[in-house]
Motif scaffolding. Structure first.
Motif, PDB file in Angstrom:
ATOM      1  N   VAL A   1       5.201  14.511  -7.371  1.00  0.00           N
ATOM      2  CA  VAL A   1       3.921  13.793  -7.396  1.00  0.00           C
ATOM      3  C   VAL A   1       4.015  12.547  -6.520  1.00  0.00           C
ATOM      4  O   VAL A   1       3.087  12.232  -5.770  1.00  0.00           O
ATOM      5  CB  VAL A   1       3.518  13.434  -8.841  1.00  0.00           C
ATOM      6  CG1 VAL A   1       2.254  12.578  -8.870  1.00  0.00           C
ATOM      7  CG2 VAL A   1       3.334  14.691  -9.683  1.00  0.00           C
ATOM      8  N   GLU A   2       5.153  11.878  -6.586  1.00  0.00           N
ATOM      9  CA  GLU A   2       5.365  10.687  -5.756  1.00  0.00           C
ATOM     10  C   GLU A   2       5.304  11.045  -4.267  1.00  0.00           C
ATOM     11  O   GLU A   2       4.651  10.363  -3.472  1.00  0.00           O
ATOM     12  CB  GLU A   2       6.720  10.069  -6.109  1.00  0.00           C
ATOM     13  CG  GLU A   2       6.954   8.711  -5.558  1.00  0.00           C
ATOM     14  CD  GLU A   2       8.199   8.075  -6.162  1.00  0.00           C
ATOM     15  OE1 GLU A   2       8.221   6.845  -6.218  1.00  0.00           O
ATOM     16  OE2 GLU A   2       9.138   8.798  -6.559  1.00  0.00           O
ATOM     17  N   GLU A   3       5.961  12.133  -3.898  1.00  0.00           N
ATOM     18  CA  GLU A   3       5.953  12.589  -2.499  1.00  0.00           C
ATOM     19  C   GLU A   3       4.541  12.952  -2.049  1.00  0.00           C
ATOM     20  O   GLU A   3       4.095  12.562  -0.963  1.00  0.00           O
ATOM     21  CB  GLU A   3       6.880  13.802  -2.367  1.00  0.00           C
ATOM     22  CG  GLU A   3       6.891  14.447  -1.012  1.00  0.00           C
ATOM     23  CD  GLU A   3       7.711  15.748  -0.995  1.00  0.00           C
ATOM     24  OE1 GLU A   3       7.383  16.611  -0.157  1.00  0.00           O
ATOM     25  OE2 GLU A   3       8.637  15.902  -1.812  1.00  0.00           O
ATOM     26  N   LYS A   4       3.810  13.683  -2.886  1.00  0.00           N
ATOM     27  CA  LYS A   4       2.450  14.097  -2.542  1.00  0.00           C
ATOM     28  C   LYS A   4       1.498  12.898  -2.522  1.00  0.00           C
ATOM     29  O   LYS A   4       0.556  12.866  -1.721  1.00  0.00           O
ATOM     30  CB  LYS A   4       1.944  15.162  -3.518  1.00  0.00           C
ATOM     31  CG  LYS A   4       2.769  16.424  -3.538  1.00  0.00           C
ATOM     32  CD  LYS A   4       2.736  17.168  -2.226  1.00  0.00           C
ATOM     33  CE  LYS A   4       3.546  18.451  -2.336  1.00  0.00           C
ATOM     34  NZ  LYS A   4       3.277  19.366  -1.244  1.00  0.00           N
ATOM     35  N   ARG A   5       1.733  11.904  -3.375  1.00  0.00           N
ATOM     36  CA  ARG A   5       0.938  10.670  -3.344  1.00  0.00           C
ATOM     37  C   ARG A   5       1.055  10.002  -1.980  1.00  0.00           C
ATOM     38  O   ARG A   5       0.056   9.614  -1.377  1.00  0.00           O
ATOM     39  CB  ARG A   5       1.428   9.715  -4.438  1.00  0.00           C
ATOM     40  CG  ARG A   5       0.789   8.329  -4.389  1.00  0.00           C
ATOM     41  CD  ARG A   5       1.648   7.264  -5.018  1.00  0.00           C
ATOM     42  NE  ARG A   5       2.916   7.117  -4.316  1.00  0.00           N
ATOM     43  CZ  ARG A   5       3.973   6.481  -4.814  1.00  0.00           C
ATOM     44  NH1 ARG A   5       3.927   5.951  -6.025  1.00  0.00           N
ATOM     45  NH2 ARG A   5       5.082   6.379  -4.110  1.00  0.00           N
ATOM     46  N   ASP A   6       2.290   9.900  -1.484  1.00  0.00           N
ATOM     47  CA  ASP A   6       2.516   9.266  -0.185  1.00  0.00           C
ATOM     48  C   ASP A   6       1.860  10.062   0.945  1.00  0.00           C
ATOM     49  O   ASP A   6       1.304   9.489   1.884  1.00  0.00           O
ATOM     50  CB  ASP A   6       4.013   9.089   0.068  1.00  0.00           C
ATOM     51  CG  ASP A   6       4.661   8.126  -0.917  1.00  0.00           C
ATOM     52  OD1 ASP A   6       3.934   7.361  -1.597  1.00  0.00           O
ATOM     53  OD2 ASP A   6       5.905   8.140  -1.026  1.00  0.00           O
ATOM     54  N   LEU A   7       1.923  11.393   0.860  1.00  0.00           N
ATOM     55  CA  LEU A   7       1.251  12.244   1.858  1.00  0.00           C
ATOM     56  C   LEU A   7      -0.263  12.063   1.795  1.00  0.00           C
ATOM     57  O   LEU A   7      -0.935  12.040   2.830  1.00  0.00           O
ATOM     58  CB  LEU A   7       1.616  13.714   1.649  1.00  0.00           C
ATOM     59  CG  LEU A   7       3.029  14.129   2.056  1.00  0.00           C
ATOM     60  CD1 LEU A   7       3.329  15.552   1.587  1.00  0.00           C
ATOM     61  CD2 LEU A   7       3.190  14.024   3.569  1.00  0.00           C
ATOM     62  N   LEU A   8      -0.804  11.919   0.588  1.00  0.00           N
ATOM     63  CA  LEU A   8      -2.240  11.706   0.419  1.00  0.00           C
ATOM     64  C   LEU A   8      -2.679  10.432   1.132  1.00  0.00           C
ATOM     65  O   LEU A   8      -3.653  10.442   1.885  1.00  0.00           O
ATOM     66  CB  LEU A   8      -2.585  11.621  -1.075  1.00  0.00           C
ATOM     67  CG  LEU A   8      -4.041  11.334  -1.413  1.00  0.00           C
ATOM     68  CD1 LEU A   8      -4.882  12.592  -1.207  1.00  0.00           C
ATOM     69  CD2 LEU A   8      -4.177  10.838  -2.844  1.00  0.00           C
ATOM     70  N   VAL A   9      -1.951   9.356   0.908  1.00  0.00           N
ATOM     71  CA  VAL A   9      -2.280   8.075   1.542  1.00  0.00           C
ATOM     72  C   VAL A   9      -2.200   8.216   3.067  1.00  0.00           C
ATOM     73  O   VAL A   9      -3.099   7.770   3.796  1.00  0.00           O
ATOM     74  CB  VAL A   9      -1.351   6.952   1.031  1.00  0.00           C
ATOM     75  CG1 VAL A   9      -1.536   5.669   1.822  1.00  0.00           C
ATOM     76  CG2 VAL A   9      -1.576   6.704  -0.457  1.00  0.00           C
TER      77      VAL A   9
END
Length: 184
Positions: A47-55
């Protein structure tokens, strides 16, 4: 004879009740220990990795977002749940502690950040001028990254909310199930 049977029956029930009480006490202690041992203290690594990709992907199309919330402790969740009920403010969640994917590090919330640094929750804003709502563009990016979006919910639309359940229900998470740390 009848008094003896009654006495034995009462003694049997007392002994059985004692064993059940001891078993229940140990079971509750075990569950509490399991809960304390397995509750996360931050976002799940995926989730942390995907959060950063989202931003990053939102920024690529001219949308600056702020992640306003991620992991929430049970105390934080209960504090939010009390808003609009036993404390001042608007109701922002229907989930008590342990009933939100935030409590398991599996959810994030976002808002739009303006050029002056202020933050808005305007789902109609088209700051990048492409004729589409920035909010919905970010939601689409999130869904492409594997998030479920609260704006798609039938009962309560939670537009800032993105979550990854990994196929686990809240009940399963409460029972101690946890997703793997790596994608297959």
């Amino acid at each position: 004879m009848k008094n003896t049977k009654t006495a034995f029956s009462i003694l049997f029930l007392l002994v059985l009740g004692g064993f059940l009480f001891i078993w229940l006490e140990k079971e509750l202690a075990f569950r509490e220990e399991l809960e304390q041992r397995t509750l996360p203290t931050g976002l799940h690594p995926i989730v942390e990795e995907k959060r950063d990709l989202l931003v990053a992907q939102a920024a690529e199309i001219g949308i600056d977002i702020l992640i306003t919330d991620g992991y929430r402790s049970p105390e934080e969740q209960d504090g939010l749940h009390s808003q609009g009920r036993s404390s001042s403010g608007s109701i922002v969640t229907y989930a008590e502690a342990g009933e939100s994917y935030h409590n398991y590090g599996l959810a994030i919330d976002y808002a739009l950040r303006l050029d002056d640094g202020s933050v808005v929750w305007d789902i109609e804003r088209d700051g990048n001028g492409n004729g589409e709502s920035d909010w919905f563009e970010v939601a689409a990016i999130g869904k492409n990254l594997g998030f479920d979006w609260g704006g798609d919910w039938q009962r309560f639309k939670d537009y800032p909310h993105l979550e990854m359940t990994f196929g686990l229900s809240i009940r399963e998470l409460q029972q101690g199930w946890r997703p793997e740390d790596k994608m297959e």
